[in-house]
Write a protein that holds these residues in place. Structure first.
Motif, mmCIF file in Angstrom:
data_model
loop_
_atom_site.group_PDB
_atom_site.id
_atom_site.type_symbol
_atom_site.label_atom_id
_atom_site.label_comp_id
_atom_site.label_asym_id
_atom_site.label_seq_id
_atom_site.Cartn_x
_atom_site.Cartn_y
_atom_site.Cartn_z
ATOM 1 N N ARG A 1 18.398 10.663 0.558
ATOM 2 C CA ARG A 1 17.511 10.618 -0.118
ATOM 3 C C ARG A 1 16.170 10.315 0.739
ATOM 4 N NH1 ARG A 1 18.874 11.006 -6.504
ATOM 5 N NH2 ARG A 1 19.120 12.985 -6.257
ATOM 6 N N SER A 2 14.745 10.947 0.980
ATOM 7 C CA SER A 2 14.326 10.533 2.375
ATOM 8 C C SER A 2 12.581 10.461 1.438
ATOM 9 C CB SER A 2 13.944 11.191 2.938
ATOM 10 O OG SER A 2 15.450 11.770 3.747
ATOM 11 N N PHE A 3 12.362 8.947 2.051
ATOM 12 C CA PHE A 3 10.984 8.255 1.665
ATOM 13 C C PHE A 3 9.695 8.380 2.440
ATOM 14 C CE2 PHE A 3 15.144 7.485 -1.775
ATOM 15 C CZ PHE A 3 14.427 7.582 -2.972
ATOM 16 N N ILE A 4 8.710 7.498 1.634
ATOM 17 C CA ILE A 4 7.778 7.868 2.532
ATOM 18 C C ILE A 4 7.358 6.762 2.311
ATOM 19 C CG2 ILE A 4 5.121 8.358 3.018
ATOM 20 C CD1 ILE A 4 5.888 11.063 2.967
ATOM 21 N N VAL A 5 7.205 5.402 3.553
ATOM 22 C CA VAL A 5 7.082 3.653 3.277
ATOM 23 C C VAL A 5 5.651 4.035 4.154
ATOM 24 C CG1 VAL A 5 7.271 1.539 3.267
ATOM 25 C CG2 VAL A 5 8.993 3.438 2.777
ATOM 26 N N THR A 6 4.185 3.544 3.117
ATOM 27 C CA THR A 6 2.810 2.990 4.167
ATOM 28 C C THR A 6 2.890 2.176 4.504
ATOM 29 O OG1 THR A 6 1.566 2.617 2.130
ATOM 30 C CG2 THR A 6 2.119 5.074 3.107
ATOM 31 N N GLY A 7 2.392 1.334 5.129
ATOM 32 C CA GLY A 7 2.415 0.506 6.260
ATOM 33 C C GLY A 7 3.803 -0.427 6.181
ATOM 34 N N GLY A 8 4.974 0.472 6.577
ATOM 35 C CA GLY A 8 6.076 0.635 6.566
ATOM 36 C C GLY A 8 6.207 -0.334 7.810
ATOM 37 N N CYS A 9 5.480 -0.944 8.328
ATOM 38 C CA CYS A 9 5.473 -2.339 9.362
ATOM 39 C C CYS A 9 5.170 -3.046 9.806
ATOM 40 C CB CYS A 9 4.995 -1.425 11.446
ATOM 41 S SG CYS A 9 5.136 0.051 11.729
ATOM 42 N N GLY A 10 4.998 -3.188 8.413
ATOM 43 C CA GLY A 10 4.012 -5.022 8.131
ATOM 44 C C GLY A 10 5.423 -5.507 7.290
ATOM 45 N N VAL B 1 10.095 0.856 14.299
ATOM 46 C CA VAL B 1 10.791 1.377 12.687
ATOM 47 C C VAL B 1 12.366 2.008 13.486
ATOM 48 C CG1 VAL B 1 10.755 3.632 11.346
ATOM 49 C CG2 VAL B 1 8.868 1.921 11.925
ATOM 50 N N LYS B 2 12.345 1.606 14.651
ATOM 51 C CA LYS B 2 13.220 2.193 15.667
ATOM 52 C C LYS B 2 14.841 1.029 15.417
ATOM 53 C CE LYS B 2 13.632 6.356 16.445
ATOM 54 N NZ LYS B 2 14.314 7.556 15.270
ATOM 55 N N GLY B 3 13.940 -0.268 14.983
ATOM 56 C CA GLY B 3 14.105 -1.619 14.997
ATOM 57 C C GLY B 3 14.961 -1.170 13.658
ATOM 58 N N TYR B 4 14.688 -0.537 12.463
ATOM 59 C CA TYR B 4 14.774 -0.103 11.628
ATOM 60 C C TYR B 4 16.652 0.383 11.313
ATOM 61 C CZ TYR B 4 10.495 -2.097 10.107
ATOM 62 O OH TYR B 4 9.097 -2.533 9.757
ATOM 63 N N SER B 5 16.472 1.483 12.366
ATOM 64 C CA SER B 5 17.480 1.718 12.259
ATOM 65 C C SER B 5 17.461 3.713 13.369
ATOM 66 C CB SER B 5 17.262 3.045 10.989
ATOM 67 O OG SER B 5 18.917 4.261 10.988
ATOM 68 N N ALA B 6 18.191 3.895 14.228
ATOM 69 C CA ALA B 6 18.279 4.848 15.040
ATOM 70 C C ALA B 6 17.352 6.284 15.169
ATOM 71 C CB ALA B 6 19.114 4.401 16.187
ATOM 72 N N ASP B 7 18.630 6.217 14.004
ATOM 73 C CA ASP B 7 18.642 7.747 13.371
ATOM 74 C C ASP B 7 17.787 8.234 11.917
ATOM 75 O OD1 ASP B 7 21.089 6.267 12.036
ATOM 76 O OD2 ASP B 7 22.402 7.966 12.674
ATOM 77 N N LYS B 8 17.817 6.548 11.430
ATOM 78 C CA LYS B 8 17.266 7.060 9.977
ATOM 79 C C LYS B 8 15.972 7.066 9.468
ATOM 80 C CE LYS B 8 21.991 8.448 7.579
ATOM 81 N NZ LYS B 8 22.522 8.326 6.714
ATOM 82 N N ALA B 9 15.504 6.192 10.754
ATOM 83 C CA ALA B 9 13.929 6.217 10.390
ATOM 84 C C ALA B 9 12.729 6.414 11.159
ATOM 85 C CB ALA B 9 13.336 4.352 10.385
ATOM 86 N N PHE B 10 11.751 7.261 11.076
ATOM 87 C CA PHE B 10 11.169 8.013 11.826
ATOM 88 C C PHE B 10 9.519 7.278 11.324
ATOM 89 C CE2 PHE B 10 14.122 10.567 10.592
ATOM 90 C CZ PHE B 10 15.200 11.556 10.990
ATOM 91 N N GLY C 1 9.998 -4.334 4.235
ATOM 92 C CA GLY C 1 11.406 -4.873 3.814
ATOM 93 C C GLY C 1 11.729 -3.526 3.143
ATOM 94 N N VAL C 2 11.069 -3.022 2.850
ATOM 95 C CA VAL C 2 11.241 -2.023 1.516
ATOM 96 C C VAL C 2 12.180 -0.709 1.798
ATOM 97 C CG1 VAL C 2 10.333 0.170 0.412
ATOM 98 C CG2 VAL C 2 9.048 -2.069 -0.130
ATOM 99 N N ALA C 3 11.352 -0.172 3.731
ATOM 100 C CA ALA C 3 12.106 0.655 4.349
ATOM 101 C C ALA C 3 13.894 0.395 4.741
ATOM 102 C CB ALA C 3 11.511 0.844 5.492
#
Length: 280
Positions: A6-15, A47-56, A20-22
Motif C-alpha cells: 500500500r502507498s502513502f504520501i509523506v510530507t516533509g519526508g526528507c527531514g 528518497v532513493k536512499g530510502y528505496s531504489a524502486d518503492k520511494a518517489f 524516518g516515517v518513510a
C-alpha cells in the motif's frame, strides 16, 4: 491496516521525522511518495536512499492547493493502481524571534505560521483524501457509507498545542488548529472509510531544534512527569506507525510527551522569559 503493497504520501519526508516515517513504511513492505521543498534532483537523491524502486519524490509547497492536487495526481501515476491508502503530514515551520512584551510584534509570524501549519494541514488532508477517493467510483455527495477501510491520514500536532505556553505564542496555536482539523476531517471522511489521527510529540531531539534543545531539556526536566527528557524521532515514529496500523484508532491525538506540562515554568531562579532562547 496492513501496510504491505500500500502507498502513502509523506510530507516533509526528507527531514528527520518524515524520513524516518518513510523508511518505517518501507520496512513494512509499503510504498512511499515523498513531498518536500528540496529541488527535484536533491529530493530524489535523498528518497532513493530510502528505496531504489518503492520511494518517489515530488517538490511541493504544502500550502499550494493547486500544486498539491497536481502532485497527488502525479503520485497516482507512479504507484501501483489503487494502492494509495493515506499519508503522514510532517511538514511544518517554527519561526522564532527575540522576546517582546508587545503581542502585535508577533502578528506577521502568526500569519505565516498559520498559513503553513494550519492551512497547509487542511490542504494536505484534503488533497490526499480526494486522491484516495479518486480511486473509487464517484457516487455524488450523499453516497452510501462504505464498510471497508480505505485509508488513514496522520497529522503531526505538538505537545504545545494544548495548553499553549507563552514561548510558543504563534507555533502553539497553529498546532491547536491541527487538532481541530484532525477532528473535523475524521468525521467528514468517515463515510469514505478514511481515518484521521494526530501525534503530539514533545520537543524532539533533532537538528531542527538547533541551539534551542538545551533550553527545552531544562524545561522538560522541570515540568515533564516521566521521562523528563526530549523525545527521540523513533518514539514519535512508533506512535505514527501504531495509528496507521490499528484500524480502530480514529479522531485520536496520541501524545508522545512524557506528560509534559507546557505552561511557563516560574519555579526557577530566573524569569522564564529571560531563559527562553526565542519567542515562537
Amino acid at each position: 491496516m496492513k501496510l504491505a503493497d500500500r502507498s502513502f504520501i509523506v510530507t516533509g519526508g526528507c527531514g528527520a521525522l518524515g524520513g524516518g516515517v518513510a523508511r518505517a513504511i518501507l520496512d513494512k513492505g509499503g510504498i512511499v511518495v515523498v513531498f518536500d521543498i528540496l529541488a527535484p534532483e536533491d529530493g530524489r537523491k535523498v528518497v532513493k536512499g530510502y528505496s531504489a524502486d518503492k520511494a518517489f519524490y515530488f517538490k511541493v509547497d504544502i500550502s499550494d492547493v493547486d500544486g498539491l492536487s497536481a502532485a497527488c495526481r502525479e503520485a497516482l501515476k507512479v504507484i501501483p493502481k489503487g494502492s494509495l491508502f493515506g499519508g503522514v503530514h510532517c511538514a511544518a515551520i517554527a519561526p522564532s524571534r527575540k522576546w517582546s512584551h508587545k503581542m502585535v510584534d508577533s502578528c506577521k509570524d502568526f500569519q505565516k505560521v498559520l498559513h503553513i501549519n494550519a492551512y497547509g494541514t487542511f490542504v494536505v488532508d484534503a488533497c490526499i483524501a480526494d486522491a484516495i477517493n479518486s480511486q473509487y467510483p464517484d457516487e455524488g455527495p450523499f453516497f452510501e457509507r462504505v464498510a471497508e477501510e480505505r485509508g488513514c491520514i496522520v497529522n503531526i500536532a505538538s505537545a504545545v498545542a494544548n495548553p499553549v505556553p507563552a514561548r510558543c505564542l504563534t507555533y502553539g496555536p497553529s498546532k491547536t488548529a491541527v487538532l481541530g482539523i484532525t477532528s473535523g476531517a475524521s468525521d467528514f471522511l468517515g463515510p469514505s472509510g478514511i481515518r484521521v489521527c494526530s501525534v503530539s510529540p514533545s520537543a524532539v531531539a533533532s537538528k531542527m531544534m538547533g541551539d534551542r534543545l538545551p533550553y527545552m531539556v531544562g524545561e522538560l526536566d522541570a515540568a515533564a512527569i516521566f521521562p523528563r527528557r526530549a523525545s527521540e524521532p523513533e518514539e514519535a515514529i512508533d506512535g505514527i506507525m501504531f495509528l496507521l496500523q490499528n484500524s480502530m484508532m480514529n479522531a485520536f491525538d496520541l501524545r508522545v510527551d512524557g506528560a509534559w506540562r507546557t505552561i511557563s515554568n516560574w519555579g526557577g531562579p530566573k524569569d522564564p522569559r529571560e531563559n527562553a532562547p526565542a519567542l515562537e
